[in-house]
Design a protein around this motif. Structure first.
Motif, PDB file in Angstrom:
ATOM      1  N   GLY A 112      47.743  82.611  21.226  1.00 17.71           N
ATOM      2  CA  GLY A 112      48.160  83.065  19.912  1.00 17.71           C
ATOM      3  C   GLY A 112      49.455  82.436  19.435  1.00 17.71           C
ATOM      4  O   GLY A 112      49.829  82.592  18.266  1.00 17.71           O
ATOM      5  N   ASP A 113      50.164  81.730  20.305  1.00 13.45           N
ATOM      6  CA  ASP A 113      51.436  81.109  19.936  1.00 13.45           C
ATOM      7  C   ASP A 113      51.233  79.869  19.067  1.00 13.45           C
ATOM      8  O   ASP A 113      50.191  79.201  19.121  1.00 13.45           O
ATOM      9  N   THR A 114      52.281  79.555  18.320  1.00 15.08           N
ATOM     10  CA  THR A 114      52.409  78.258  17.661  1.00 15.08           C
ATOM     11  C   THR A 114      53.558  77.524  18.322  1.00 15.08           C
ATOM     12  O   THR A 114      54.643  78.102  18.520  1.00 15.08           O
ATOM     13  N   VAL A 115      53.342  76.258  18.699  1.00 15.01           N
ATOM     14  CA  VAL A 115      54.373  75.511  19.428  1.00 15.01           C
ATOM     15  C   VAL A 115      54.608  74.163  18.776  1.00 15.01           C
ATOM     16  O   VAL A 115      53.686  73.508  18.300  1.00 15.01           O
ATOM     17  N   PHE A 116      55.876  73.778  18.737  1.00 20.93           N
ATOM     18  CA  PHE A 116      56.264  72.424  18.381  1.00 20.93           C
ATOM     19  C   PHE A 116      56.342  71.598  19.657  1.00 20.93           C
ATOM     20  O   PHE A 116      56.957  72.032  20.643  1.00 20.93           O
ATOM     21  N   LEU A 117      55.746  70.416  19.650  1.00 13.55           N
ATOM     22  CA  LEU A 117      55.874  69.480  20.758  1.00 13.55           C
ATOM     23  C   LEU A 117      56.553  68.213  20.256  1.00 13.55           C
ATOM     24  O   LEU A 117      56.028  67.502  19.397  1.00 13.55           O
ATOM     25  N   ASP A 118      57.711  67.937  20.799  1.00 15.83           N
ATOM     26  CA  ASP A 118      58.454  66.719  20.522  1.00 15.83           C
ATOM     27  C   ASP A 118      57.777  65.550  21.243  1.00 15.83           C
ATOM     28  O   ASP A 118      56.930  65.744  22.118  1.00 15.83           O
ATOM     29  N   GLY A 119      58.163  64.338  20.897  1.00 15.21           N
ATOM     30  CA  GLY A 119      57.682  63.182  21.641  1.00 15.21           C
ATOM     31  C   GLY A 119      58.378  63.081  22.996  1.00 15.21           C
ATOM     32  O   GLY A 119      59.312  63.814  23.293  1.00 15.21           O
ATOM     33  N   GLY A 120      57.920  62.148  23.835  1.00 17.79           N
ATOM     34  CA  GLY A 120      58.564  61.925  25.125  1.00 17.79           C
ATOM     35  C   GLY A 120      57.652  62.240  26.288  1.00 17.79           C
ATOM     36  O   GLY A 120      56.673  62.981  26.164  1.00 17.79           O
ATOM     37  N   GLY A 124      55.327  65.560  27.108  1.00 18.09           N
ATOM     38  CA  GLY A 124      53.925  65.148  27.170  1.00 18.09           C
ATOM     39  C   GLY A 124      53.178  65.739  28.352  1.00 18.09           C
ATOM     40  O   GLY A 124      51.953  65.940  28.287  1.00 18.09           O
ATOM     41  N   GLN A 125      53.892  66.048  29.435  1.00 14.03           N
ATOM     42  CA  GLN A 125      53.214  66.623  30.601  1.00 14.03           C
ATOM     43  C   GLN A 125      52.790  68.077  30.391  1.00 14.03           C
ATOM     44  O   GLN A 125      52.046  68.634  31.200  1.00 14.03           O
ATOM     45  N   LEU A 126      53.263  68.677  29.306  1.00  8.72           N
ATOM     46  CA  LEU A 126      52.794  70.015  28.951  1.00  8.72           C
ATOM     47  C   LEU A 126      51.342  70.012  28.475  1.00  8.72           C
ATOM     48  O   LEU A 126      50.615  70.996  28.634  1.00  8.72           O
ATOM     49  N   VAL A 127      50.931  68.924  27.860  1.00 13.34           N
ATOM     50  CA  VAL A 127      49.688  68.906  27.088  1.00 13.34           C
ATOM     51  C   VAL A 127      48.447  69.201  27.920  1.00 13.34           C
ATOM     52  O   VAL A 127      47.607  70.012  27.511  1.00 13.34           O
ATOM     53  N   ILE A 139      51.869  71.797  16.927  1.00 13.86           N
ATOM     54  CA  ILE A 139      52.396  70.924  15.875  1.00 13.86           C
ATOM     55  C   ILE A 139      53.220  69.846  16.556  1.00 13.86           C
ATOM     56  O   ILE A 139      54.178  70.158  17.285  1.00 13.86           O
ATOM     57  N   THR A 140      52.872  68.586  16.347  1.00 14.44           N
ATOM     58  CA  THR A 140      53.540  67.511  17.087  1.00 14.44           C
ATOM     59  C   THR A 140      53.687  66.250  16.247  1.00 14.44           C
ATOM     60  O   THR A 140      52.934  66.030  15.296  1.00 14.44           O
ATOM     61  N   ASN A 141      54.660  65.440  16.644  1.00  7.01           N
ATOM     62  CA  ASN A 141      54.829  64.108  16.045  1.00  7.01           C
ATOM     63  C   ASN A 141      54.550  63.013  17.071  1.00  7.01           C
ATOM     64  O   ASN A 141      54.859  61.844  16.839  1.00  7.01           O
ATOM     65  N   SER A 142      53.971  63.398  18.215  1.00  6.24           N
ATOM     66  CA  SER A 142      53.745  62.456  19.318  1.00  6.24           C
ATOM     67  C   SER A 142      52.347  61.855  19.254  1.00  6.24           C
ATOM     68  O   SER A 142      51.349  62.574  19.345  1.00  6.24           O
ATOM     69  N   LEU A 143      52.295  60.538  19.153  1.00 14.27           N
ATOM     70  CA  LEU A 143      51.004  59.850  19.141  1.00 14.27           C
ATOM     71  C   LEU A 143      50.353  59.809  20.518  1.00 14.27           C
ATOM     72  O   LEU A 143      49.126  59.829  20.633  1.00 14.27           O
ATOM     73  N   THR A 144      51.149  59.769  21.560  1.00 14.57           N
ATOM     74  CA  THR A 144      50.603  59.559  22.901  1.00 14.57           C
ATOM     75  C   THR A 144      49.742  60.724  23.362  1.00 14.57           C
ATOM     76  O   THR A 144      48.848  60.546  24.198  1.00 14.57           O
ATOM     77  N   GLN A 168      56.701  56.066  20.366  1.00 14.29           N
ATOM     78  CA  GLN A 168      55.323  56.371  19.958  1.00 14.29           C
ATOM     79  C   GLN A 168      55.249  57.746  19.281  1.00 14.29           C
ATOM     80  O   GLN A 168      54.424  58.607  19.633  1.00 14.29           O
ATOM     81  N   SER A 169      56.136  57.931  18.316  1.00 11.53           N
ATOM     82  CA  SER A 169      56.189  59.178  17.569  1.00 11.53           C
ATOM     83  C   SER A 169      56.489  58.881  16.106  1.00 11.53           C
ATOM     84  O   SER A 169      56.859  57.759  15.756  1.00 11.53           O
ATOM     85  N   THR A 170      56.309  59.891  15.257  1.00 13.02           N
ATOM     86  CA  THR A 170      56.584  59.704  13.835  1.00 13.02           C
ATOM     87  C   THR A 170      57.895  60.379  13.456  1.00 13.02           C
ATOM     88  O   THR A 170      58.270  61.423  14.000  1.00 13.02           O
ATOM     89  N   VAL A 171      58.589  59.763  12.505  1.00 15.21           N
ATOM     90  CA  VAL A 171      59.886  60.249  12.028  1.00 15.21           C
ATOM     91  C   VAL A 171      59.965  59.997  10.527  1.00 15.21           C
ATOM     92  O   VAL A 171      59.043  59.455   9.924  1.00 15.21           O
ATOM     93  N   GLY A 172      61.082  60.362   9.941  1.00 14.62           N
ATOM     94  CA  GLY A 172      61.323  60.019   8.550  1.00 14.62           C
ATOM     95  C   GLY A 172      61.046  61.155   7.578  1.00 14.62           C
ATOM     96  O   GLY A 172      60.694  62.275   7.962  1.00 14.62           O
ATOM     97  N   PRO A 173      61.186  60.878   6.279  1.00 15.14           N
ATOM     98  CA  PRO A 173      61.092  61.919   5.244  1.00 15.14           C
ATOM     99  C   PRO A 173      59.780  62.694   5.243  1.00 15.14           C
ATOM    100  O   PRO A 173      59.781  63.906   4.999  1.00 15.14           O
ATOM    101  N   LEU A 174      58.663  62.028   5.495  1.00 12.80           N
ATOM    102  CA  LEU A 174      57.385  62.741   5.484  1.00 12.80           C
ATOM    103  C   LEU A 174      57.302  63.753   6.623  1.00 12.80           C
ATOM    104  O   LEU A 174      56.835  64.883   6.439  1.00 12.80           O
TER     105      LEU A 174
END
Length: 285
Positions: A112-120, A124-127, A139-144, A168-174
């Motif tokens: 039921g949780d919502t989690v943010f996953l950073d890159g790195g 990544g070993q959480l996934v 919710i993540t910005n990590s492509l890997t 291998q992650s996304t950044v910036g205004p979007l």
């Protein structure tokens, strides 16, 4: 008449000079170590080493001439800041420690949780462990991690934006705009380095903005950093975690590394044993 100095009158001067030179060398090595850990201001270095600011400036000038630091306005940076390894290069480093840290972090997640996953690589070993849940929003910005997350039975939100190839992650205004519109129960953040009282050190300012946004929009923030990252400031961009956080690290951390975090009221430190773990086939050491 030429007079030769007697042994008794000649010996003390070189000894005193040698002692002074030794003390200067020690102080300059301490300065390099302190700059490495994130202390870069002349006034701070002066206070911590109990010498005058002018002495610090002379030391910094000599270290600059030796090519060991780069002078900045009011302080210094280590020469060579800015070399960033890729995700592929980091993937096999400290693997057992990262695996143990991720395993402990996984215990904090509930259905039921919502989690943010950073890159790195540590986050990544959480996934793989997350895929056992049925009812999550990730919710993540990590492509890997996308290939694994695509097979998961829960909701996955990928933050668009500009691709940063080294991470291998996304950044910036979007990415930043998307993060303004969502919130989470947990933010799991990686780090190139982390310094108590300063925050997470990263190679690029755009990464720090993403980390700060994830932390700000989450109920709880967890920094996953193996012991080699503690007190380490390899770059010049900082993510300030003003709301406090939990630091999950491995038992290779020394008392000296942990002391500043223990003294920070906004930080909870969790130490996990990094015992042997089975590596995935083909993962380099």
């Amino acid at each position: 008449m030429r007079h030769s100095a007697s042994p008794s009158s000649a010996v003390p001067a070189p000894a005193a000079s040698s002692g002074a030179r030794g003390a200067t060398r020690v102080r300059r090595e301490r300065i390099v170590a302190m700059v490495q850990s994130g202390e870069t201001a002349v006034e701070s270095l002066s206070a911590m080493l109990a010498v005058s600011p002018s002495t610090i400036r002379r030391d910094l000038a000599e270290l600059r001439r030796d090519g060991r630091i780069t002078r900045t306005y009011g302080g210094a940076l280590l020469t060579g800041h800015g070399h960033e390894t890729t995700v592929d290069e980091r993937d096999g480093q400290a693997w057992e420690q990262k695996h143990a840290i991720a395993r402990r972090a996984l215990e904090l997640v509930a259905d039921g949780d919502t989690v943010f996953l950073d890159g790195g690589t540590t986050v990544g070993q959480l996934v793989p462990g997350l895929t056992s849940f049925r009812n999550l929003t990730v919710i993540t910005n990590s492509l890997t991690e996308l290939p694994t997350l695509m097979e998961a039975p829960f909701t996955v939100i990928f933050l668009g934006g500009e691709l940063r190839r080294p991470s291998q992650s996304t950044v910036g205004p979007l990415s930043e705009e998307a993060l303004r519109r969502v919130s989470a129960d947990h933010a799991f953040l990686g780090a190139d380095g982390i310094v108590a009282g300063r925050g997470i050190c990263e190679a690029d300012l755009t990464q720090t903005i993403i980390k700060e946004s994830m932390s700000r929009n989450a109920l709880r923030t967890h920094v996953l950093a193996d012991s080699s990252k503690l007190g380490n400031a390899p770059f010049t961009a900082w993510a300030v975690l003003s709301g406090g956080y939990t630091l999950i690290t491995d038992d290779g951390a020394t008392a000296e590394q942990l002391r500043p975090f223990d003294q920070d009221a906004g930080v909870e430190v969790v130490i996990v044993p990094a015992g042997p773990a089975k590596r995935p086939a083909g993962l380099s050491t």
